[in-house]
Design a protein around this motif. Structure first.
Motif, PDB file in Angstrom:
ATOM      1  N   ASN A  85       0.817  -1.210   0.000  1.00 24.55           N
ATOM      2  CA  ASN A  85       0.000   0.000   0.000  1.00 24.55           C
ATOM      3  C   ASN A  85       0.855   1.266   0.000  1.00 24.55           C
ATOM      4  O   ASN A  85       1.144   1.828  -1.043  1.00 24.55           O
ATOM      5  CB  ASN A  85      -0.949  -0.017   1.207  1.00 24.55           C
ATOM      6  CG  ASN A  85      -1.959   1.118   1.171  1.00 24.55           C
ATOM      7  OD1 ASN A  85      -2.032   1.863   0.212  1.00 24.55           O
ATOM      8  ND2 ASN A  85      -2.725   1.265   2.229  1.00 24.55           N
ATOM      9  N   LYS A  86       1.315   1.676   1.155  1.00 25.84           N
ATOM     10  CA  LYS A  86       1.990   2.971   1.279  1.00 25.84           C
ATOM     11  C   LYS A  86       2.948   2.926   2.457  1.00 25.84           C
ATOM     12  O   LYS A  86       2.980   1.954   3.231  1.00 25.84           O
ATOM     13  CB  LYS A  86       0.959   4.083   1.502  1.00 25.84           C
ATOM     14  CG  LYS A  86       0.143   3.882   2.785  1.00 25.84           C
ATOM     15  CD  LYS A  86      -0.956   4.897   2.943  1.00 25.84           C
ATOM     16  CE  LYS A  86      -1.765   4.620   4.206  1.00 25.84           C
ATOM     17  NZ  LYS A  86      -2.885   5.564   4.376  1.00 25.84           N
ATOM     18  N   VAL A  87       3.716   4.003   2.599  1.00 23.81           N
ATOM     19  CA  VAL A  87       4.552   4.208   3.780  1.00 23.81           C
ATOM     20  C   VAL A  87       4.128   5.519   4.417  1.00 23.81           C
ATOM     21  O   VAL A  87       3.799   6.491   3.725  1.00 23.81           O
ATOM     22  CB  VAL A  87       6.059   4.215   3.432  1.00 23.81           C
ATOM     23  CG1 VAL A  87       6.490   2.867   2.903  1.00 23.81           C
ATOM     24  CG2 VAL A  87       6.386   5.312   2.425  1.00 23.81           C
ATOM     25  N   TYR A  88       4.104   5.561   5.730  1.00 24.58           N
ATOM     26  CA  TYR A  88       3.654   6.747   6.461  1.00 24.58           C
ATOM     27  C   TYR A  88       4.424   6.849   7.760  1.00 24.58           C
ATOM     28  O   TYR A  88       5.110   5.910   8.196  1.00 24.58           O
ATOM     29  CB  TYR A  88       2.152   6.685   6.736  1.00 24.58           C
ATOM     30  CG  TYR A  88       1.723   5.474   7.537  1.00 24.58           C
ATOM     31  CD1 TYR A  88       1.676   5.513   8.928  1.00 24.58           C
ATOM     32  CD2 TYR A  88       1.361   4.285   6.910  1.00 24.58           C
ATOM     33  CE1 TYR A  88       1.294   4.409   9.665  1.00 24.58           C
ATOM     34  CE2 TYR A  88       0.977   3.176   7.631  1.00 24.58           C
ATOM     35  CZ  TYR A  88       0.942   3.244   9.011  1.00 24.58           C
ATOM     36  OH  TYR A  88       0.566   2.142   9.734  1.00 24.58           O
ATOM     37  N   SER A  89       4.323   8.001   8.400  1.00 22.89           N
ATOM     38  CA  SER A  89       5.072   8.261   9.621  1.00 22.89           C
ATOM     39  C   SER A  89       4.235   9.100  10.567  1.00 22.89           C
ATOM     40  O   SER A  89       3.403   9.911  10.137  1.00 22.89           O
ATOM     41  CB  SER A  89       6.382   8.984   9.313  1.00 22.89           C
ATOM     42  OG  SER A  89       7.020   9.423  10.502  1.00 22.89           O
ATOM     43  N   ASP A  90       4.465   8.905  11.874  1.00 22.79           N
ATOM     44  CA  ASP A  90       3.807   9.735  12.876  1.00 22.79           C
ATOM     45  C   ASP A  90       4.444  11.116  12.976  1.00 22.79           C
ATOM     46  O   ASP A  90       3.886  12.015  13.609  1.00 22.79           O
ATOM     47  CB  ASP A  90       3.865   9.066  14.258  1.00 22.79           C
ATOM     48  CG  ASP A  90       3.092   7.757  14.295  1.00 22.79           C
ATOM     49  OD1 ASP A  90       2.155   7.610  13.491  1.00 22.79           O
ATOM     50  OD2 ASP A  90       3.428   6.887  15.119  1.00 22.79           O
ATOM     51  N   ASN A  91       5.607  11.288  12.347  1.00 26.46           N
ATOM     52  CA  ASN A  91       6.334  12.550  12.458  1.00 26.46           C
ATOM     53  C   ASN A  91       6.116  13.489  11.275  1.00 26.46           C
ATOM     54  O   ASN A  91       6.715  14.554  11.223  1.00 26.46           O
ATOM     55  CB  ASN A  91       7.838  12.282  12.606  1.00 26.46           C
ATOM     56  CG  ASN A  91       8.145  11.453  13.832  1.00 26.46           C
ATOM     57  OD1 ASN A  91       7.537  11.639  14.884  1.00 26.46           O
ATOM     58  ND2 ASN A  91       9.075  10.519  13.710  1.00 26.46           N
ATOM     59  N   THR A  92       5.287  13.081  10.345  1.00 25.58           N
ATOM     60  CA  THR A  92       5.018  13.919   9.181  1.00 25.58           C
ATOM     61  C   THR A  92       3.664  13.541   8.605  1.00 25.58           C
ATOM     62  O   THR A  92       3.161  12.424   8.845  1.00 25.58           O
ATOM     63  CB  THR A  92       6.117  13.748   8.116  1.00 25.58           C
ATOM     64  OG1 THR A  92       5.790  14.542   6.975  1.00 25.58           O
ATOM     65  CG2 THR A  92       6.252  12.308   7.689  1.00 25.58           C
ATOM     66  N   GLN A  93       3.080  14.461   7.860  1.00 28.64           N
ATOM     67  CA  GLN A  93       1.782  14.201   7.232  1.00 28.64           C
ATOM     68  C   GLN A  93       1.920  13.764   5.774  1.00 28.64           C
ATOM     69  O   GLN A  93       0.916  13.593   5.091  1.00 28.64           O
ATOM     70  CB  GLN A  93       0.926  15.472   7.294  1.00 28.64           C
ATOM     71  CG  GLN A  93       0.738  16.032   8.681  1.00 28.64           C
ATOM     72  CD  GLN A  93       0.203  15.018   9.654  1.00 28.64           C
ATOM     73  OE1 GLN A  93      -0.720  14.278   9.335  1.00 28.64           O
ATOM     74  NE2 GLN A  93       0.778  14.950  10.838  1.00 28.64           N
ATOM     75  N   ILE A  94       3.149  13.574   5.305  1.00 25.19           N
ATOM     76  CA  ILE A  94       3.397  13.199   3.919  1.00 25.19           C
ATOM     77  C   ILE A  94       3.516  11.684   3.824  1.00 25.19           C
ATOM     78  O   ILE A  94       4.317  11.067   4.523  1.00 25.19           O
ATOM     79  CB  ILE A  94       4.677  13.875   3.382  1.00 25.19           C
ATOM     80  CG1 ILE A  94       4.601  15.393   3.575  1.00 25.19           C
ATOM     81  CG2 ILE A  94       4.882  13.532   1.929  1.00 25.19           C
ATOM     82  CD1 ILE A  94       3.467  16.043   2.827  1.00 25.19           C
ATOM     83  N   GLN A  95       2.715  11.089   2.947  1.00 25.21           N
ATOM     84  CA  GLN A  95       2.747   9.652   2.697  1.00 25.21           C
ATOM     85  C   GLN A  95       3.223   9.398   1.271  1.00 25.21           C
ATOM     86  O   GLN A  95       3.106  10.270   0.406  1.00 25.21           O
ATOM     87  CB  GLN A  95       1.360   9.037   2.910  1.00 25.21           C
ATOM     88  CG  GLN A  95       0.761   9.308   4.286  1.00 25.21           C
ATOM     89  CD  GLN A  95      -0.664   8.780   4.397  1.00 25.21           C
ATOM     90  OE1 GLN A  95      -1.208   8.207   3.463  1.00 25.21           O
ATOM     91  NE2 GLN A  95      -1.264   8.984   5.553  1.00 25.21           N
TER      92      GLN A  95
END
Length: 698
Positions: A27-37
């Motif tokens: 699917n995707k990669v995401y982070s709790d430290n940024t809103q960019i996926q």
């Protein structure tokens, strides 16, 4: 009261036979430290899809997504990972991918920001498994780390290692019913364990020499090209250790994976999502605390409202003469006294339509045993001829009320569907998709209430009101999202909405919602009567006396808004944590949220009634907009809470991420304020009509 949110999970059970291929989607990669996926296959350092068929589907094909999935940044695609039910694989080589310096830098930044990857098997996100301190409970965190960072013991500089070997554990149990009797199985868990294995720590097959004991990790580092530096700086005695220039140097990253199938009879298929809801017992007690806190506040307000209601409706229903008053301070009332002496009556007269007072002695011959005394009446009764005067900017208030009813309908339906388990985490993107559909459908309610309110205010151009209702609030939403989308597009993020999705949203808005608003507005304006008012409005507005500081608009809105905020701030902690702080967690306690929302609505109604009553007692009849702002006043405190949460709880870095956080927070608070403001307005309107309908104005 709280239904199992997984009871309708997926609406149907997917079963697998032995040796049946199981598709794995990335699917995707995401982070709790940024809103960019980012979409997983858009990363330059991962194995690209080969196009070969697995489980009957070619890899690299996009899976059909609903509107909610697109809006939340999902980009689900088929992969080259081969999973076969019941067949363990100690190690399987995937590919070796060459990455240049730019790709290595990109991977290092993602690891630095704590990005995690989301894969999906049988609608379950791949999870990292954890156990509690006492090892009594196991729980999942959705996603798995892309890599890790450590500090070199020799140079003291950070080093980045990529997780390039994954161990996939598929937990299964026998399928319920007849399918299970035939040997079919269902998947109840999907766990991912990561390892970093260097290229020279692998055998000729591409697999690690020892999967269980890894000697060296896959470091993301390309040594500097000293020859290139020497040619660039021939007279320099110092050559940098790292080279950011694109000189054609690459790093080969091998990828491999292991697959294990394990039977797990402790987890039912209907409860398989429970593992993702960590700390359930602890959070449940906090949710109950939030409900108790809400009920205490609402109970205190209810007491105040009952006292006001008894005084205004039941205890103060004396006739009121519709006569001019001198600064609204006195009228005459007839009172029986036991003495046989009759006192003269003072009659107030007006001339030329002006507020003038003339004293005339007049004797009443109806009751010889009665006398008349002067009784001061100050407060809300004096406003009977002005309280229903058309507010300023009524042409703006009516569309806002219409849009607010639209949001009330949408929110109520979403909470009901969530409580019954129809909307749950397994229905990925369902909350947003269904919410969008409900919002568009509720356009007919928006048009109806806006049109009828506009007619009540005496408006004549109902088509203009219809266009404002259909375009004002949805247009602001669409324009804001479009502008923010431009910034996300520039980051090549999967959160950016595709052009086709924007066209689809515009079509929903202009081709479906706008006609529904038009139909509702036509019914509300032409086929319905305006709301009747119990008193007549005078032609000359009454002068408003000087107001105390606590009755002034700004202070009243801030103070009144603090009470509803106190009702919901505990529950907001859980909502914020799921949205911003811990994206691997899922918000699932919609039963608690529904109860808190109901108490919130009751609190807003009561706060608005109390504030409106105080305002009327201060002889201020400009309550229309004031009630709307008081109802939505808690949105100001919610936004301030978002600001506090950003600086005190989050570790968001980067200008774009910060801008997205505050923009979306402001947008959400605006939607919340419009919804609660409408509730406050309706409550105040009903209260004012009721108390003035209980008096007799001659």
């Amino acid at each position: 009261m709280f239904l199992d949110i997984n009871s309708i999970e997926g609406y149907s059970i997917k079963t697998y036979e032995d040796d049946e291929a199981i598709p794995l989607h990335v699917n995707k990669v995401y982070s709790d430290n940024t809103q960019i996926q980012y979409a997983y296959y858009d990363l330059p350092f991962v194995c690209p899809p080969t196009g070969k068929k697995h489980a009957g589907i070619a890899s690299g094909r996009s899976v059909s997504l609903n509107l909610g999935e697109v809006l939340r940044g999902d980009r689900i695609m088929t992969s080259d990972y081969e999973l076969v039910m019941g067949q363990d694989q100690e190690c399987r080589y995937l590919c070796s991918h060459e990455t240049d310096r730019a790709g290595i830098k990109r991977a290092q930044r993602l690891i630095e920001d704590g990005y995690v990857a989301e894969w999906i098997v049988d609608n379950l996100p791949g999870a990292t498994s954890f156990v509690t301190v006492d090892r009594s409970q196991k729980y999942y965190a959705a996603g798995f780390k892309m890599g890790y960072k450590d500090i070199s013991s020799t140079t003291g500089k950070p080093r980045y290692f990529l997780n390039n070997h994954l161990t996939l554990v598929i937990r299964w149990r026998r399928a319920p019913g007849r399918a299970g009797d035939r040997g079919a199985k269902v998947i109840v868990g999907f766990e991912v364990y990561t390892k970093s294995v260097a290229a020279d720590d692998r055998s000729n097959t591409g697999c690690p020499k020892d999967v269980h004991n890894v000697n060296q990790g896959m470091e993301l580092f390309i040594s500097a090209n000293n020859t290139n530096f020497a040619s660039k700086y021939p007279h320099s005695s110092y050559l940098p250790e790292q080279d950011d220039a694109d000189d054609g140097s690459t790093l080969t990253i091998p990828y491999s994976y292991s697959v294990y199938f394990r039977e797990d009879t402790r987890v039912e298929w209907a409860n398989r999502w429970d593992m993702y809801f960590n700390n359930q017992e602890e959070s449940t007690s906090i949710h109950w605390l939030a409900i108790v806190n809400s009920l205490v506040i609402a109970g205190l307000l209810t007491t105040v409202v009952v006292m006001i209601w008894n005084r205004t409706v039941h205890g103060d229903q004396k006739p009121l003469r519709d006569v001019p008053l001198e600064e609204g301070k006195s009228v005459l009332r007839r009172k029986k006294i036991r003495s046989g002496i009759r006192s003269p009556r003072l009659v107030e007269k007006s001339s030329s339509g002006l507020f003038e007072q003339t004293g005339i002695l007049d004797h009443d011959d109806d009751d010889s045993s009665d006398d008349e005394v002067l009784e001061d009446i100050t407060g809300w009764k004096l406003l009977h001829a002005d309280v229903f005067r058309t507010p300023a900017y009524a042409g703006l208030l009516a569309p806002l009320i219409g849009s607010g009813t639209q949001l009330v309908f949408m929110t109520t339906a979403l909470l009901v569907l969530s409580c019954f388990g129809i909307l749950n985490p397994s229905f990925r993107g369902g909350f947003v998709s269904v919410g969008m559909g409900l919002f568009v459908f509720a356009g007919i309610f928006s048009g109806y209430f806006s049109g009828r309110a506009y007619k009540t205010f005496g408006g004549l151009n109902w088509r203009k009101n219809t266009l404002m209702t259909a375009l004002l609030f949805p247009g602001l939403l669409f324009s804001t999202i479009f502008v923010l989308n431009l910034f996300v597009w520039a980051q090549a993020s999967s959160t950016a909405l595709p052009f086709g999705t924007l066209v689809g949203l515009a079509a929903l808005w202009l081709l479906i919602q706008l006609p529904l608003v038009y139909v509702g507005s036509w019914i509300g304006y032409h086929r319905s009567q305006p709301w009747e008012h119990p008193t007549r409005t005078s032609s000359i507005p009454r002068q408003i006396p000087a107001q105390s500081w606590y009755t002034k608009s700004t202070w009243t809105v801030l103070l009144a808004g603090l009470v509803p905020f106190a009702v919901i701030f505990i529950e907001l902690l859980f909502v914020f944590r799921s949205l911003w702080q811990d994206k691997s967690d899922y918000y699932y306690v919609f039963g608690f949220l529904t109860v808190v929302s109901m108490v919130l609505i009751v609190t807003i109604v009561e706060v608005t009634i109390v504030a409106t009553y105080v305002q009327l007692c201060a002889e201020n009849y400009h309550w229309w907009w004031q009630s709307f702002f008081i109802g939505g006043g808690s949105a100001i405190w919610v936004f301030l809470y978002c600001v506090w949460y950003y600086f005190m709880k989050l570790n968001i870095s980067g200008f774009i991420s910060g801008m997205l956080f505050f923009s979306y927070s402001l947008l959400a608070c605006g939607v919340y304020g419009l919804l609660t403001g409408t509730v406050g307005f309706v409550a105040a309107y009903a209260f004012v009509r009721r108390i003035y309908g209980s008096i007799k104005a001659d």
